[in-house]
Design a protein around this motif. Structure first.
Motif, PDB file in Angstrom:
ATOM      1  N   SER A 299       0.859  -1.191   0.000  1.00  0.00           N
ATOM      2  CA  SER A 299       0.000   0.000   0.000  1.00  0.00           C
ATOM      3  C   SER A 299       0.896   1.243   0.000  1.00  0.00           C
ATOM      4  O   SER A 299       2.127   1.141   0.062  1.00  0.00           O
ATOM      5  CB  SER A 299      -0.934   0.000   1.221  1.00  0.00           C
ATOM      6  N   TYR A 301       2.561   4.524   1.468  1.00  0.00           N
ATOM      7  CA  TYR A 301       2.973   5.094   2.758  1.00  0.00           C
ATOM      8  C   TYR A 301       3.772   6.381   2.530  1.00  0.00           C
ATOM      9  O   TYR A 301       4.407   6.574   1.480  1.00  0.00           O
ATOM     10  CB  TYR A 301       3.851   4.104   3.516  1.00  0.00           C
ATOM     11  N   SER A 303       6.977   8.283   2.982  1.00  0.00           N
ATOM     12  CA  SER A 303       8.349   7.825   3.183  1.00  0.00           C
ATOM     13  C   SER A 303       9.288   8.935   3.675  1.00  0.00           C
ATOM     14  O   SER A 303      10.413   8.653   4.074  1.00  0.00           O
ATOM     15  CB  SER A 303       8.897   7.226   1.881  1.00  0.00           C
ATOM     16  N   ASP A 324      -1.785  -0.948   5.203  1.00  0.00           N
ATOM     17  CA  ASP A 324      -2.783  -0.060   5.821  1.00  0.00           C
ATOM     18  C   ASP A 324      -3.092   1.184   5.001  1.00  0.00           C
ATOM     19  O   ASP A 324      -4.024   1.924   5.321  1.00  0.00           O
ATOM     20  CB  ASP A 324      -2.292   0.385   7.209  1.00  0.00           C
ATOM     21  N   GLY A 325      -2.277   1.452   3.964  1.00  0.00           N
ATOM     22  CA  GLY A 325      -2.467   2.675   3.208  1.00  0.00           C
ATOM     23  C   GLY A 325      -3.386   2.529   2.011  1.00  0.00           C
ATOM     24  O   GLY A 325      -4.067   1.519   1.837  1.00  0.00           O
ATOM     25  N   LYS A 345       6.788  10.638   8.475  1.00  0.00           N
ATOM     26  CA  LYS A 345       7.323   9.444   7.819  1.00  0.00           C
ATOM     27  C   LYS A 345       6.771   8.185   8.506  1.00  0.00           C
ATOM     28  O   LYS A 345       6.713   8.120   9.734  1.00  0.00           O
ATOM     29  CB  LYS A 345       8.847   9.451   7.904  1.00  0.00           C
ATOM     30  N   GLY A 346       6.375   7.223   7.706  1.00  0.00           N
ATOM     31  CA  GLY A 346       5.843   5.974   8.254  1.00  0.00           C
ATOM     32  C   GLY A 346       4.347   5.989   8.446  1.00  0.00           C
ATOM     33  O   GLY A 346       3.770   5.019   8.956  1.00  0.00           O
ATOM     34  N   THR A 347       3.676   7.056   8.017  1.00  0.00           N
ATOM     35  CA  THR A 347       2.217   7.149   8.128  1.00  0.00           C
ATOM     36  C   THR A 347       1.566   6.546   6.888  1.00  0.00           C
ATOM     37  O   THR A 347       1.974   6.857   5.763  1.00  0.00           O
ATOM     38  CB  THR A 347       1.776   8.621   8.255  1.00  0.00           C
ATOM     39  N   PRO A 348       0.571   5.679   7.035  1.00  0.00           N
ATOM     40  CA  PRO A 348      -0.140   5.187   5.849  1.00  0.00           C
ATOM     41  C   PRO A 348      -0.945   6.321   5.226  1.00  0.00           C
ATOM     42  O   PRO A 348      -1.620   7.065   5.938  1.00  0.00           O
ATOM     43  CB  PRO A 348      -1.042   4.085   6.405  1.00  0.00           C
ATOM     44  N   LYS A 350      -3.988   7.544   3.551  1.00  0.00           N
ATOM     45  CA  LYS A 350      -5.376   7.064   3.403  1.00  0.00           C
ATOM     46  C   LYS A 350      -6.086   7.797   2.281  1.00  0.00           C
ATOM     47  O   LYS A 350      -5.755   8.953   1.955  1.00  0.00           O
ATOM     48  CB  LYS A 350      -6.159   7.285   4.710  1.00  0.00           C
TER      49      LYS A 350
END
Length: 355
Positions: A299, A301, A303, A324-325, A345-348, A350
């Motif tokens: 998915s 994300y 980066s 999760d993204g 950084k590291g957040t999906p 959405k």
């Protein structure tokens, strides 16, 4: 082609059909080496290995052939396991004495497996009826013996017919002979009548064709070495597997060279069940068992840290695991769009963050 036959067949306590695990038959043949104790040991070992049934052969040398040493009465094929013997000698070595049958049937019942037999003439059918056999097997070399098939069919018990060497027309004659006598519980076994058989001559693609032609249960009588051909046949719809069985090939039983030993037979029963379970149904998407694995799909994300108003690009968003993204198919659509908020950084990423 023939009158419609009931597809699911019951032999003893076991139903045979695509909704049941394969019915596995251990063929004793002459591997008892003319020892009743050995025959009973074979029954015990077959039950321990997971066989559903033990099958005998009911004949005498004199009901099979003449005691002659001329012409085709002598096996001259140098590649044959029985080269040099005359037929009468071979059958004398291989036959199961009729006086043993009752004790063998009793031992099978005690061990919880089904016992039945292949009769080779009408007198054998009369004898087996006194033992109340639950089914009959017609061997490949007898599938053109119409009087025998009619005699067996007249008992109204299920019939398993091996199709070795038979043309479609031959099979149809055998099936019609049985159904005309009122027997509709018929199972056909694809069979290659060489001993041992070569996998390249097994032609197990015939199995679904037989099923479609005769609308009946179909299986495999297998003389190849090992279990690969038998397991493969299950994927093609085989619901019965017959393999020759011996306590030890080193003992030199008449059919031991192409028979399975107990550990091999146990593997056959275990793996055939797994192969049947694996057939399942036509299925796409994820199964309930795979639900927890969805997280490991790819998915989109974040980066690199992104501030509001910055443009999404190849460096600050990536298609990675976990899942999760947003789905990867949106990646090209997202590139060049401006961020509506700050991202770490590291957040999906959405879908709700984009539209």
């Amino acid at each position: 082609m023939s009158e419609i036959i009931n597809k699911e067949v019951a032999i003893g306590y076991r139903k045979i059909g695509i909704n049941s695990k394969p019915f596995i038959i251990a063929e004793m043949s002459g591997n008892h080496n003319q020892s009743i104790d050995k025959a009973l040991e074979i029954v015990d070992a077959a039950a321990e290995a997971g066989a559903d049934a033990i099958k005998l052969q009911t004949y005498t040398p004199d009901t099979m052939t003449l005691d002659c040493n001329t012409g085709s009465f002598v096996i001259n094929d140098k590649k044959s396991l029985w080269s040099g013997k005359n037929l009468h000698q071979l059958y004398k070595q291989a036959y199961t004495p009729w006086e043993w049958h009752k004790e063998i049937f009793k031992r099978a019942s005690e061990k919880g497996i089904i016992c039945f037999s292949s009769p080779f003439d009408t007198t054998a059918v009369d004898f087996l009826e006194t033992l109340n056999v639950p089914a009959y097997k017609i061997a490949s070399f007898e599938n053109n013996h119409i009087p025998l098939i009619k005699k067996v069919a007249s008992t109204k018990k299920p019939i398993i017919i091996s199709t070795g060497m038979a043309s479609i027309g031959d099979i149809e004659k055998a099936v019609n002979a049985a159904t005309q006598e009122g027997c509709k519980n018929i199972i056909l076994l694809k069979c290659t009548s060489t001993y041992p058989a070569n996998p390249t001559n097994s032609n197990i693609k015939t199995i679904p064709h037989l099923r479609s032609l005769f609308n009946c249960e179909v299986g495999l009588s297998d003389h190849t070495l090992g279990i690969g051909v038998a397991i493969g046949s299950i994927a093609l719809g085989a619901t019965v597997i017959e393999k020759h069985f011996t306590l030890s090939r080193d003992e030199g039983g008449v059919d031991s060279a192409f028979s399975l030993e107990p550990k091999e037979f146990k593997l056959l029963t275990e793996e055939s069940k797994k192969a049947w379970q694996a057939l399942g149904k036509v299925s796409y998407g994820y199964t309930e068992a795979e639900k927890n694995s969805l997280i490991f799909r790819r998915s989109i994300y974040i980066s690199e840290d992104i501030k509001i108003g910055e443009t999404f690009n190849q460096n600050n968003i990536k298609i990675i695991r976990p899942g999760d993204g947003a789905p990867p198919n949106l990646f090209d659509m997202i590139l060049g769009k401006k961020a509506k908020k700050n991202f770490k950084k590291g957040t999906p990423l959405k879908i709700d963050d984009l539209f």
